[in-house]
Design a protein around this motif. Structure first.
Motif, short mmCIF file in Angstrom:
data_model
loop_
_atom_site.label_atom_id
_atom_site.label_comp_id
_atom_site.label_asym_id
_atom_site.label_seq_id
_atom_site.Cartn_x
_atom_site.Cartn_y
_atom_site.Cartn_z
N ILE A 85 0.84 -1.20 0.00
CA ILE A 85 0.00 0.00 0.00
C ILE A 85 0.87 1.25 0.00
O ILE A 85 0.59 2.21 -0.71
N THR A 86 1.95 1.23 0.78
CA THR A 86 2.85 2.37 0.85
C THR A 86 3.43 2.71 -0.52
O THR A 86 3.58 3.88 -0.87
N ALA A 116 2.01 1.86 -3.47
CA ALA A 116 1.01 1.98 -4.52
C ALA A 116 0.08 3.19 -4.39
O ALA A 116 -0.60 3.54 -5.35
N VAL A 117 0.03 3.80 -3.23
CA VAL A 117 -0.93 4.88 -2.98
C VAL A 117 -0.16 6.19 -2.78
O VAL A 117 0.87 6.21 -2.11
N SER A 118 -0.71 7.28 -3.32
CA SER A 118 -0.04 8.57 -3.19
C SER A 118 0.05 8.99 -1.72
O SER A 118 -0.82 8.65 -0.92
N VAL A 166 -3.22 10.78 -0.26
CA VAL A 166 -4.34 9.85 -0.08
C VAL A 166 -4.02 8.91 1.08
O VAL A 166 -4.86 8.63 1.93
N LEU A 167 -2.79 8.44 1.11
CA LEU A 167 -2.36 7.51 2.16
C LEU A 167 -2.50 8.13 3.55
O LEU A 167 -2.97 7.47 4.48
N VAL A 194 -6.30 8.07 4.39
CA VAL A 194 -6.78 6.70 4.60
C VAL A 194 -6.23 6.15 5.90
O VAL A 194 -6.95 5.56 6.71
N PHE A 209 4.04 10.97 3.96
CA PHE A 209 2.58 11.02 3.79
C PHE A 209 1.95 11.91 4.81
O PHE A 209 2.44 12.54 5.60
#
Length: 192
Positions: A59-60, A62-64, A67-68, A71, A192
């Motif tokens: 997840i770290t 793959a996600v901006s 957004v991270l 979320v 993030f």
């Protein structure tokens, strides 16, 4: 070192009164063989939380970061609320064919009971937050053992004396603080 200590403490607190701790009580009462039960808990937790830590690492990547952050912050706040809801053990989770033996029965039931459980979700979230999946998985596994091994040895006698509401409130407060700090940008130095 912080990921190890925080993940150990949070999961140990969150696990008290959790369905897997109740499952440890049931297995100990049924089989009366603590060593294979503890080994089953250990292996099931390593596999389950290892997968959760790997998901967190993915997840770290793959996600901006923006957004991270949202979320992750909202996930921690959700975990705070979920921690305050007591678990009930499902009877079917305790039914495993005896042909697997004590270790096998413990391994299978614990692994299945942890799927989608709050400590597994917390492992994913902390692996994302700390970007140290190995330390987080080690910590969450230690936290599970800290909460569940005594359950194997002392069973219901100890459970009736623990102030569950207080323990769950402390765990919920830690999750809430982590969520609030993340939403306010405390993890910005981590990207993030």
């Amino acid at each position: 070192m912080e990921p190890l200590l925080i993940s150990t403490g949070v999961v140990a607190l969150a696990e008290i009164g959790d369905k897997t701790q109740l499952l440890a009580f049931i297995l100990a009462a049924r089989f009366k063989k603590p060593v294979p039960i503890i080994l089953g808990i250990l292996v099931a937790t390593i596999v389950n939380h290892g997968l959760a830590g790997a998901l967190g690492a993915w997840i770290t990547s793959a996600v901006s970061p923006e957004v991270l952050r949202w979320v992750l912050g909202l996930s921690f706040l959700g975990m705070a609320i979920w921690t305050m809801i007591p678990d009930k053990i499902e009877e079917e989770e305790t039914r495993v064919a005896r042909r697997f033996g004590v270790f096998g029965a413990t391994l299978i039931t614990f692994f299945l009971a942890e799927m989608g459980d709050k400590t597994q979700i917390a492992t994913v979230a902390m692996a994302v937050h700390y970007t140290s999946p190995l330390l987080v998985v080690t910590g969450t596994t230690l936290g599970m053992l800290i909460a569940d091994v005594p359950a194997v040895f002392v069973g219901d006698k100890l459970a009736n004396r623990i102030p569950m509401r207080l323990v769950h409130s402390i765990a919920a407060a830690i999750f809430a603080l982590m969520g609030t700090a993340t939403l306010l940008g405390a993890g910005s130095k981590l990207g993030f």
